[in-house]
Design a protein around this motif. Structure first.
Motif, PDB file in Angstrom:
ATOM      1  N   CYS A 192       0.865  -1.176   0.000  1.00  0.00           N
ATOM      2  CA  CYS A 192       0.000   0.000   0.000  1.00  0.00           C
ATOM      3  C   CYS A 192       0.906   1.232   0.000  1.00  0.00           C
ATOM      4  N   ALA A 193       0.546   2.246  -0.753  1.00  0.00           N
ATOM      5  CA  ALA A 193       1.345   3.464  -0.801  1.00  0.00           C
ATOM      6  C   ALA A 193       0.425   4.675  -0.814  1.00  0.00           C
ATOM      7  N   VAL A 194       0.849   5.761  -0.195  1.00  0.00           N
ATOM      8  CA  VAL A 194       0.087   7.012  -0.275  1.00  0.00           C
ATOM      9  C   VAL A 194       0.934   8.061  -0.963  1.00  0.00           C
ATOM     10  N   GLU A 195       0.271   8.864  -1.762  1.00  0.00           N
ATOM     11  CA  GLU A 195       0.935   9.918  -2.503  1.00  0.00           C
ATOM     12  C   GLU A 195       0.624  11.244  -1.833  1.00  0.00           C
ATOM     13  N   ASP A 196       1.674  12.030  -1.617  1.00  0.00           N
ATOM     14  CA  ASP A 196       1.550  13.311  -0.939  1.00  0.00           C
ATOM     15  C   ASP A 196       1.381  14.413  -1.973  1.00  0.00           C
ATOM     16  N   ASP A 197       0.377  15.215  -1.826  1.00  0.00           N
ATOM     17  CA  ASP A 197       0.093  16.262  -2.812  1.00  0.00           C
ATOM     18  C   ASP A 197       1.135  17.374  -2.812  1.00  0.00           C
ATOM     19  N   THR A 198       1.865  17.523  -1.721  1.00  0.00           N
ATOM     20  CA  THR A 198       2.871  18.586  -1.671  1.00  0.00           C
ATOM     21  C   THR A 198       4.103  18.219  -2.471  1.00  0.00           C
ATOM     22  N   ASN A 199       4.298  16.931  -2.720  1.00  0.00           N
ATOM     23  CA  ASN A 199       5.413  16.460  -3.544  1.00  0.00           C
ATOM     24  C   ASN A 199       4.824  15.518  -4.575  1.00  0.00           C
ATOM     25  N   ALA A 200       4.142  16.093  -5.536  1.00  0.00           N
ATOM     26  CA  ALA A 200       3.360  15.288  -6.478  1.00  0.00           C
ATOM     27  C   ALA A 200       4.204  14.178  -7.081  1.00  0.00           C
ATOM     28  N   GLY A 201       3.756  12.975  -6.938  1.00  0.00           N
ATOM     29  CA  GLY A 201       4.456  11.822  -7.464  1.00  0.00           C
ATOM     30  C   GLY A 201       5.228  11.068  -6.419  1.00  0.00           C
ATOM     31  N   LYS A 202       5.505  11.689  -5.269  1.00  0.00           N
ATOM     32  CA  LYS A 202       6.281  11.016  -4.236  1.00  0.00           C
ATOM     33  C   LYS A 202       5.353  10.158  -3.399  1.00  0.00           C
ATOM     34  N   SER A 203       5.678   8.894  -3.293  1.00  0.00           N
ATOM     35  CA  SER A 203       4.849   7.960  -2.542  1.00  0.00           C
ATOM     36  C   SER A 203       5.597   7.393  -1.355  1.00  0.00           C
ATOM     37  N   THR A 204       4.863   7.162  -0.290  1.00  0.00           N
ATOM     38  CA  THR A 204       5.388   6.461   0.886  1.00  0.00           C
ATOM     39  C   THR A 204       4.725   5.094   0.941  1.00  0.00           C
ATOM     40  N   PHE A 205       5.544   4.058   1.073  1.00  0.00           N
ATOM     41  CA  PHE A 205       5.045   2.699   1.052  1.00  0.00           C
ATOM     42  C   PHE A 205       4.959   2.116   2.455  1.00  0.00           C
ATOM     43  N   GLY A 206       3.988   1.215   2.656  1.00  0.00           N
ATOM     44  CA  GLY A 206       3.958   0.402   3.852  1.00  0.00           C
ATOM     45  C   GLY A 206       4.925  -0.765   3.718  1.00  0.00           C
ATOM     46  N   ASP A 207       5.027  -1.547   4.786  1.00  0.00           N
ATOM     47  CA  ASP A 207       5.938  -2.695   4.773  1.00  0.00           C
ATOM     48  C   ASP A 207       5.404  -3.864   3.963  1.00  0.00           C
ATOM     49  N   GLY A 208       4.115  -3.821   3.665  1.00  0.00           N
ATOM     50  CA  GLY A 208       3.536  -4.902   2.884  1.00  0.00           C
ATOM     51  C   GLY A 208       2.906  -5.991   3.733  1.00  0.00           C
ATOM     52  N   THR A 209       1.963  -6.690   3.127  1.00  0.00           N
ATOM     53  CA  THR A 209       1.373  -7.897   3.719  1.00  0.00           C
ATOM     54  C   THR A 209       1.756  -9.067   2.834  1.00  0.00           C
ATOM     55  N   THR A 210       2.389 -10.071   3.436  1.00  0.00           N
ATOM     56  CA  THR A 210       2.754 -11.271   2.682  1.00  0.00           C
ATOM     57  C   THR A 210       1.613 -12.269   2.766  1.00  0.00           C
ATOM     58  N   LEU A 211       0.996 -12.528   1.634  1.00  0.00           N
ATOM     59  CA  LEU A 211      -0.122 -13.464   1.565  1.00  0.00           C
ATOM     60  C   LEU A 211       0.355 -14.775   0.963  1.00  0.00           C
ATOM     61  N   THR A 212       0.077 -15.857   1.660  1.00  0.00           N
ATOM     62  CA  THR A 212       0.380 -17.198   1.146  1.00  0.00           C
ATOM     63  C   THR A 212      -0.933 -17.955   1.038  1.00  0.00           C
ATOM     64  N   VAL A 213      -1.228 -18.431  -0.154  1.00  0.00           N
ATOM     65  CA  VAL A 213      -2.445 -19.199  -0.384  1.00  0.00           C
ATOM     66  C   VAL A 213      -2.044 -20.641  -0.627  1.00  0.00           C
ATOM     67  N   LYS A 214      -2.492 -21.527   0.244  1.00  0.00           N
ATOM     68  CA  LYS A 214      -2.143 -22.948   0.131  1.00  0.00           C
ATOM     69  C   LYS A 214      -3.225 -23.689  -0.643  1.00  0.00           C
ATOM     70  N   PRO A 215      -2.804 -24.706  -1.408  1.00  0.00           N
ATOM     71  CA  PRO A 215      -3.802 -25.465  -2.195  1.00  0.00           C
ATOM     72  C   PRO A 215      -4.781 -26.205  -1.287  1.00  0.00           C
TER      73      PRO A 215
END
Lengths: 114, 112
Positions: free
Chosen positions: B89-112
């Protein structure tokens, strides 16, 4: 399709060496970005650029510099590589302007500094 | 300083399950929130959200934004093994158009 390429997929360098990571995009994007990605720390912005010869510091610029001599090319430079710069480096590009645009990422360069 | 927090950090489910991934954020001047999927290589774009309450949908994936409570969710229904990835997930700051800050992420594992 937008294509962002990075010069190397894997790179091994020694401490103190000068390292160049190259990124090229073929869609005439004004914005370009360099990130590093580390486990538990996510994607962190190192530097970005809005246009040729323009650069802005991101969240973790220390130990890095950048160069943008041509619109399609954005280089990340490690002046004197250190072991704590071992990481995955991702380059991205996007369109500029008042609207919001997603970033397109290159395949990444996994740098190991020994 | 802009901040993005994702939860959970990791998730293991079985095929057919439905999952909900969370993203909360703090940003000085919000412009947009973006979701990316990262498999072995670079992140690829999924959704961009700018307005509250409007669901974006693509196949089994959907996402919605709440600008009052400062969060977004990404839903995946009828999960498949091919959904296994890190979701960023990332959010873009309007004061620095185009600059995004990212979260650490969620690792999803789907088992059969």
């Amino acid at each position: 399709d937008v294509k962002v390429t990075q010069s190397s997929r894997y790179l091994v360098k020694r401490t103190g060496e000068k390292v160049f990571l190259e990124c090229v995009q073929d869609m005439d994007h004004e914005n370009m970005f360099w990130y590093r990605q580390d486990p538990g720390l996510g994607l962190r912005l190192i530097y970005f650029s809005y246009d040729v010869k323009m650069k802005e510091k991101g969240d973790i610029p220390e130990g890095y510099s950048v160069s943008r001599e041509k619109k399609e090319r954005f280089s990340l430079i490690l002046e004197s590589a250190s072991t704590n710069q071992t990481s995955m480096y991702l380059c991205a590009s996007s369109l500029p302007g008042e609207s919001s645009y997603e970033q397109y990422f290159g395949p990444g360069t996994r740098l190991t500094v020994t | 300083e802009d901040k993005v927090v994702q939860s959970p950090l990791s998730l293991v489910v079985h095929e057919g399950d439905t999952v909900t991934l969370n993203c909360s954020y703090e940003v000085t001047n919000f412009r947009s929130l973006l979701w990316y999927k990262q498999e072995k290589k670079a992140p690829t774009f999924l959704f961009m959200l700018t307005s509250s309450g409007i669901e974006k949908k693509s196949g089994r994936l959907s996402s919605i934004l709440d600008k009052k409570e400062l969060f977004s969710i990404l839903n995946i229904t009828a999960t498949q093994t091919g959904d296994s990835a890190v979701y960023l997930c990332a959010v873009e700051d309007d004061t620095n158009a185009g600059k995004s800050t990212f979260g650490d992420g969620t690792t999803l594992t789907v088992k059969p």
